[in-house]
Design a protein around this motif. Structure first.
Motif, PDB file in Angstrom:
ATOM      1  N   SER A   1     -20.495  62.879 -24.639  1.00 47.18           N
ATOM      2  CA  SER A   1     -19.529  63.589 -25.727  1.00 47.18           C
ATOM      3  C   SER A   1     -18.411  64.568 -24.647  1.00 47.18           C
ATOM      4  O   SER A   1     -17.815  65.136 -25.240  1.00 47.18           O
ATOM      5  N   SER A   2     -18.335  63.798 -23.525  1.00 41.29           N
ATOM      6  CA  SER A   2     -17.373  64.593 -22.701  1.00 41.29           C
ATOM      7  C   SER A   2     -16.682  63.715 -21.394  1.00 41.29           C
ATOM      8  O   SER A   2     -16.221  64.104 -20.706  1.00 41.29           O
ATOM      9  N   VAL A   3     -16.964  62.449 -21.619  1.00 40.33           N
ATOM     10  CA  VAL A   3     -16.676  61.401 -20.722  1.00 40.33           C
ATOM     11  C   VAL A   3     -14.976  61.418 -20.866  1.00 40.33           C
ATOM     12  O   VAL A   3     -14.409  60.879 -21.942  1.00 40.33           O
ATOM     13  N   PRO A   4     -14.264  61.654 -19.862  1.00 36.03           N
ATOM     14  CA  PRO A   4     -12.795  61.630 -19.808  1.00 36.03           C
ATOM     15  C   PRO A   4     -12.057  60.243 -19.685  1.00 36.03           C
ATOM     16  O   PRO A   4     -11.716  59.934 -18.700  1.00 36.03           O
TER      17      PRO A   4
ATOM     18  N   LEU B   1     -12.975  68.689 -33.384  1.00 35.75           N
ATOM     19  CA  LEU B   1     -13.910  68.502 -32.176  1.00 35.75           C
ATOM     20  C   LEU B   1     -14.872  69.612 -32.142  1.00 35.75           C
ATOM     21  O   LEU B   1     -14.496  70.860 -32.257  1.00 35.75           O
ATOM     22  N   MET B   2     -16.089  69.141 -31.812  1.00 36.33           N
ATOM     23  CA  MET B   2     -17.159  70.306 -31.553  1.00 36.33           C
ATOM     24  C   MET B   2     -17.938  69.812 -30.352  1.00 36.33           C
ATOM     25  O   MET B   2     -18.339  68.491 -30.123  1.00 36.33           O
ATOM     26  N   GLU B   3     -18.215  70.808 -29.617  1.00 37.64           N
ATOM     27  CA  GLU B   3     -19.135  70.595 -28.584  1.00 37.64           C
ATOM     28  C   GLU B   3     -20.449  70.209 -28.896  1.00 37.64           C
ATOM     29  O   GLU B   3     -21.029  69.317 -28.159  1.00 37.64           O
ATOM     30  N   TRP B   4     -20.885  70.800 -29.897  1.00 35.34           N
ATOM     31  CA  TRP B   4     -22.187  70.345 -30.568  1.00 35.34           C
ATOM     32  C   TRP B   4     -22.064  70.445 -31.635  1.00 35.34           C
ATOM     33  O   TRP B   4     -21.381  71.137 -32.343  1.00 35.34           O
TER      34      TRP B   4
ATOM     35  N   TRP C   1     -16.234  65.404 -35.085  1.00 38.00           N
ATOM     36  CA  TRP C   1     -16.403  64.614 -34.042  1.00 38.00           C
ATOM     37  C   TRP C   1     -17.094  65.415 -32.953  1.00 38.00           C
ATOM     38  O   TRP C   1     -16.768  66.466 -32.490  1.00 38.00           O
ATOM     39  N   ARG C   2     -18.375  64.988 -32.165  1.00 38.37           N
ATOM     40  CA  ARG C   2     -18.665  65.613 -31.173  1.00 38.37           C
ATOM     41  C   ARG C   2     -18.052  65.397 -29.889  1.00 38.37           C
ATOM     42  O   ARG C   2     -18.337  64.094 -29.328  1.00 38.37           O
ATOM     43  N   TYR C   3     -17.384  66.077 -29.398  1.00 40.46           N
ATOM     44  CA  TYR C   3     -16.733  65.937 -28.028  1.00 40.46           C
ATOM     45  C   TYR C   3     -16.377  67.301 -27.575  1.00 40.46           C
ATOM     46  O   TYR C   3     -15.660  68.152 -28.240  1.00 40.46           O
ATOM     47  N   HIS C   4     -16.608  67.410 -26.467  1.00 33.60           N
ATOM     48  CA  HIS C   4     -16.151  68.752 -25.912  1.00 33.60           C
ATOM     49  C   HIS C   4     -14.798  69.138 -25.956  1.00 33.60           C
ATOM     50  O   HIS C   4     -13.838  68.709 -25.345  1.00 33.60           O
TER      51      HIS C   4
END
Length: 464
Positions: A248-251, A291-294, A272-275
């Motif tokens: 969820s946070s891979v750049p 976008l949501m961290e969780w 979309w779960r993404y930091h």
């Protein structure tokens, strides 16, 4: 999870009804491991998953296992607690070594499908039970069965390569070192995170239990923030996107650009779960993307306007989609996710899109097909009905069986003798060898008799 007289049967879901013991491998190792795994995740998103990387990952687990067993403080504490039963994560072989060190009986919980572990002796007819990582369904043509047979012959080699990583750990801490196959067969019960609404039918044994859907439950009310976002899109509804906690946070900017552009073309909202803080600063999320961290995945899937789940193919996510009757678009990245999504397609629940084929056009067209074709929703609702109509929910089912193991003094009565037989006896190769010798003996005697008869005839001809 370790159960004793205080924590075992009195667990009621409250945080103060059980005790958590944590352990760390150390900041330096964790930093190095996380860096390595971040690079691995980038490779997964590029569609590069191979057995060599999996072996490297299992090597890390073996190293962590060695550190755990070497921690005298941790092991002494666990031994002093006098646990009655352990519930193990059967994906990680270290769990079995720790239970062996503590000398407690154990129940194995495998987080995937039935065809994962080889050592437990489930009947698996190769004509319709696909081998792990074969990406085959139960309806195989001729070449599918050929592929399945070849993979079945190679699978023990892969298992042995994994076992070798942990065999060295066992030799360092136990005399004699236990064989992993014996530890697997020593489980009182095997519980699998699968369900026959999703799984292909196959023979089971008395010591196997399907409890897929443990994390699925009726949806709670969403936050006002999410409800307001969902309401903007009216009857078009919204799409839930989550590629797992690890990804969820891979750049990986090229992939994010394509996915963002693909989502921009659909008329649904996208949660979309993404930091958000790790999203590329120069890339604006599409107007319909939040976008949501969780995110509360179960609650979102249970919302009446949920139209689709875009997932990496994790078993829990798929089972939540089945529970709530939501179609699935799978983007498999590693491990069992490829096989999981074969089941999704075979059951009519959704479609699969490989990372190497993922671009804005393919993403948009696949989403449009899944939402526009009513057959996917109908299949999802049908599977949900099957899942819900079982006599007992997964949680109580597992609890009842664990209580049965505790009350009956173990699961020996559930395990057939075949688990103690050598592989050649289970396959009746010794019987085949004896019968072959007998047949060979008969053929030899007939041959000798025939040769003797011909010899006598030849002798009479010469005399004449």
């Amino acid at each position: 999870m370790l159960l004793n007289h205080q924590a075992g049967l009195e667990y009621d879901g409250r945080a103060d009804s059980y005790q958590i013991t944590s352990w760390s491998a150390g900041e330096n190792y964790i930093k190095d491991y996380n860096q390595w795994f971040l690079e691995q995740q980038k490779e997964f998103l590029k569609g590069r998953d191979n057995f060599s990387n999996f072996l490297h990952f299992m090597g890390h687990l073996a190293h962590q296992c060695d550190l755990i067993l070497s921690s005298s403080e941790l092991m002494s504490y666990l031994q002093q607690e006098s646990y009655h039963l352990a519930i193990l994560d059967a994906f990680n072989p270290c769990s079995f070594l720790v239970a062996h060190a503590l000398g407690v009986p154990y129940v194995s919980f495998y987080p995937g499908a039935l065809n994962g572990p080889l050592f437990i002796g489930l009947p698996s007819p190769l004509s319709y039970v696909p081998v792990f990582n074969s990406e085959l369904s139960d309806s195989m043509g001729l070449w599918g069965r050929v592929k399945n047979l070849l993979l079945a012959l190679l699978a023990p080699i892969g298992e042995e390569m994994v076992s070798a990583k942990f065999r060295e750990v066992g030799k360092s801490h136990f005399q004699p070192s236990p064989a992993l196959s014996d530890l697997y067969n020593g489980a009182e019960l095997w519980a699998f995170n699968t369900d026959f609404s999703l799984e292909f039918p196959q023979p089971l044994m008395p010591y196997t239990l399907c409890v897929g859907g443990l994390l699925s439950k009726p949806a709670n009310t969403l936050s006002q923030e999410l409800e307001e976002f969902i309401s903007v899109w009216g009857e078009s509804g919204f799409v839930v996107v989550t590629l797992g906690s690890m990804l969820s946070s891979v750049p990986l900017e090229d992939l994010l650009v394509e996915m963002n552009a693909g989502f921009a073309r659909i008329c649904q909202g996208v949660v979309w779960r993404y930091h958000p803080q790790r999203w590329p600063s120069h890339l604006d999320p599409a107007p319909n993307v939040k976008l949501m961290e969780w995110l509360p995945q179960n609650d979102l899937l249970g919302h009446p306007k949920a139209r689709l789940l875009v997932t990496h193919g994790g078993q829990n996510s798929i089972l939540q989609a089945v529970y709530h009757g939501v179609p699935v678009l799978g983007i498999p990245l590693f491990g069992d996710q490829f096989d999981n999504l074969v089941r999704v397609e075979a059951k009519g629940l959704g479609l699969c899109l490989k990372p190497k084929d993922l671009n804005r056009d393919s993403l948009n067209s696949t989403i449009q097909k899944l939402i526009g074709d009513d057959r996917f929703k109908a299949s999802a609702v049908h599977l949900s009905k099957i899942h819900h109509s079982q006599p007992l929910r997964p949680g109580p089912r597992l609890v009842n069986w664990v209580e049965h193991i505790l009350h009956s003094g173990g699961g020996k009565h559930l395990r057939p003798v075949s688990l103690q037989q050598p592989w050649y006896q289970r396959c009746l190769l010794d019987v085949a060898f004896v019968l072959s010798l007998g047949l060979l003996g008969i053929v030899s005697l007939l041959g000798l008799g025939w040769a003797a008869v011909r010899g006598r005839r030849g002798h009479k001809v010469k005399l004449k």
